[in-house]
Design a protein around this motif. Sequence first.
Motif, mmCIF file in Angstrom:
data_model
loop_
_atom_site.group_PDB
_atom_site.id
_atom_site.type_symbol
_atom_site.label_atom_id
_atom_site.label_comp_id
_atom_site.label_asym_id
_atom_site.label_seq_id
_atom_site.Cartn_x
_atom_site.Cartn_y
_atom_site.Cartn_z
ATOM 1 N N LEU A 185 42.256 30.733 1.328
ATOM 2 C CA LEU A 185 42.167 29.285 1.114
ATOM 3 C C LEU A 185 40.809 28.905 0.526
ATOM 4 N N GLU A 186 39.751 29.487 1.110
ATOM 5 C CA GLU A 186 38.409 29.184 0.627
ATOM 6 C C GLU A 186 38.230 29.694 -0.807
ATOM 7 N N MET A 206 29.702 29.486 -8.088
ATOM 8 C CA MET A 206 31.033 29.518 -7.460
ATOM 9 C C MET A 206 31.683 30.885 -7.622
ATOM 10 N N TRP A 242 32.440 14.512 -19.947
ATOM 11 C CA TRP A 242 31.317 13.683 -19.544
ATOM 12 C C TRP A 242 30.170 13.798 -20.553
ATOM 13 N N THR A 287 25.802 14.511 -13.288
ATOM 14 C CA THR A 287 26.518 15.785 -13.307
ATOM 15 C C THR A 287 26.221 16.586 -12.046
ATOM 16 N N VAL A 288 24.939 16.648 -11.690
ATOM 17 C CA VAL A 288 24.574 17.412 -10.498
ATOM 18 C C VAL A 288 25.193 16.756 -9.256
ATOM 19 N N VAL A 347 28.835 17.682 -9.159
ATOM 20 C CA VAL A 347 29.037 19.069 -8.714
ATOM 21 C C VAL A 347 28.864 19.161 -7.201
ATOM 22 N N LEU A 358 35.548 22.188 -13.454
ATOM 23 C CA LEU A 358 34.187 21.815 -13.880
ATOM 24 C C LEU A 358 33.964 21.786 -15.394
ATOM 25 N N THR A 407 39.947 27.388 -3.159
ATOM 26 C CA THR A 407 39.236 26.109 -3.269
ATOM 27 C C THR A 407 38.094 26.232 -4.270
ATOM 28 N N TYR A 408 37.366 27.349 -4.166
ATOM 29 C CA TYR A 408 36.298 27.583 -5.143
ATOM 30 C C TYR A 408 36.851 27.736 -6.548
ATOM 31 N N SER A 427 38.117 24.407 -7.952
ATOM 32 C CA SER A 427 36.960 23.551 -8.260
ATOM 33 C C SER A 427 36.268 24.025 -9.526
ATOM 34 N N LEU A 473 31.798 17.682 -5.478
ATOM 35 C CA LEU A 473 32.917 18.622 -5.549
ATOM 36 C C LEU A 473 32.740 19.753 -4.531
ATOM 37 N N ARG A 510 22.647 11.192 -17.186
ATOM 38 C CA ARG A 510 23.916 11.911 -17.222
ATOM 39 C C ARG A 510 23.802 13.262 -16.520
ATOM 40 N N VAL A 511 22.636 13.871 -16.644
ATOM 41 C CA VAL A 511 22.430 15.162 -15.982
ATOM 42 C C VAL A 511 22.415 14.955 -14.470
ATOM 43 N N ALA A 517 26.770 26.097 -12.355
ATOM 44 C CA ALA A 517 27.510 25.818 -11.122
ATOM 45 C C ALA A 517 28.724 26.739 -11.027
ATOM 46 N N PHE A 576 37.173 20.333 2.873
ATOM 47 C CA PHE A 576 38.625 20.542 2.844
ATOM 48 C C PHE A 576 38.994 21.854 3.542
ATOM 49 N N VAL A 577 38.287 22.918 3.198
ATOM 50 C CA VAL A 577 38.572 24.225 3.806
ATOM 51 C C VAL A 577 38.330 24.182 5.315
ATOM 52 N N VAL A 604 24.390 22.850 -16.877
ATOM 53 C CA VAL A 604 24.485 22.669 -15.421
ATOM 54 C C VAL A 604 25.871 23.088 -14.940
ATOM 55 N N ALA A 605 26.890 22.686 -15.687
ATOM 56 C CA ALA A 605 28.255 23.034 -15.288
ATOM 57 C C ALA A 605 28.460 24.549 -15.305
ATOM 58 N N ARG A 642 30.220 33.192 -5.113
ATOM 59 C CA ARG A 642 30.790 32.937 -3.788
ATOM 60 C C ARG A 642 32.202 33.526 -3.688
ATOM 61 N N VAL A 688 23.914 19.012 -19.670
ATOM 62 C CA VAL A 688 25.050 18.835 -18.751
ATOM 63 C C VAL A 688 25.978 20.047 -18.824
ATOM 64 N N GLY A 712 35.117 20.343 -1.367
ATOM 65 C CA GLY A 712 35.831 21.614 -1.256
ATOM 66 C C GLY A 712 35.569 22.284 0.078
#
Lengths: 122, 160
Positions: free
Chosen positions: A67-68, A109, A86, B26-27, B30, A79, A71-72, A75, B33, B22-23, A105, B40-41, A101-102, A112, A98, B37
Amino acid sequence: MIEWFTWVQLAVAVAAGVLCLVLGLAGRVPSDLTIGALALVEVLLVVQLVVAILAPAFGNEPTGSLLEFYTYLVSALLLPPAAAFWALLERNRWSTVVLGVAALAVGVMVYRMLQIWTVQSA
Amino acid sequence: MSKLQNPPEEVRPSTRMSGVGRVLVTVYGVLALAATGRSFVQIVSKFDEAPLAYALSALAAVVYIVATIALVRPGVVWYRVAWATIVFEFMGVIVVGALSVMMPDLFPHDTVWSGFGRGYLYIPLVLPVLGMWWLATHRPAAPGSSSARPAAGPAGEGAA
């Protein structure tokens, strides 16, 4: 989960993140290169999803919580498209940051996810 | 969402939300999220183990979501909501962070704020500070985003 593939995916996400951050801070607007890097990150996530769905059928079971893990994964899949949307509402150097950063991230994930699958309760 | 042909005043993009803002958003997104998450778990799989910690996780997740939205939305009301949520999360990370370090028994299960956000690269500790700085330097240009103009609005605005 295919471990080497996940490491490659992690490396790509981090590389894409650093690339976008550097180009963004250098003042570049999003280009085919930076958008493409993020698209590659997304494609690899979709491949990871397919692998994750199929792996247990081949005796490759996660040690941790499925499940975990999912979820990751879900998610992470959300992104890059969200960040691209965005970022492109206003195209300037920060849009590129931006994207970076995504990607970073996603890298966290993926790491993890790797831990959950391989060592969480091994 | 829908693009109007003649956008009325209140549809104008927020002056708060461009460039490096915007940055920041964004952070925040994230983190919202990630917190959602995790929460939720925790709630789905093991809520009974630590209802307090996991309820706190869920609350934190909701606050991050509201803060993200509030940073994006224009107008004085959302500006205040942004302040309230960001101050709340700053208090949260300080209080829960301190408690989790000094009295680990109280928080045997991780929340976003445990150990001052250690599990999230200390982003939960740094982000509210950046958020408050951002809000302080980007006050809403005009009081009220539409015709509903509060009478006492401009007093403080001009001085900045």
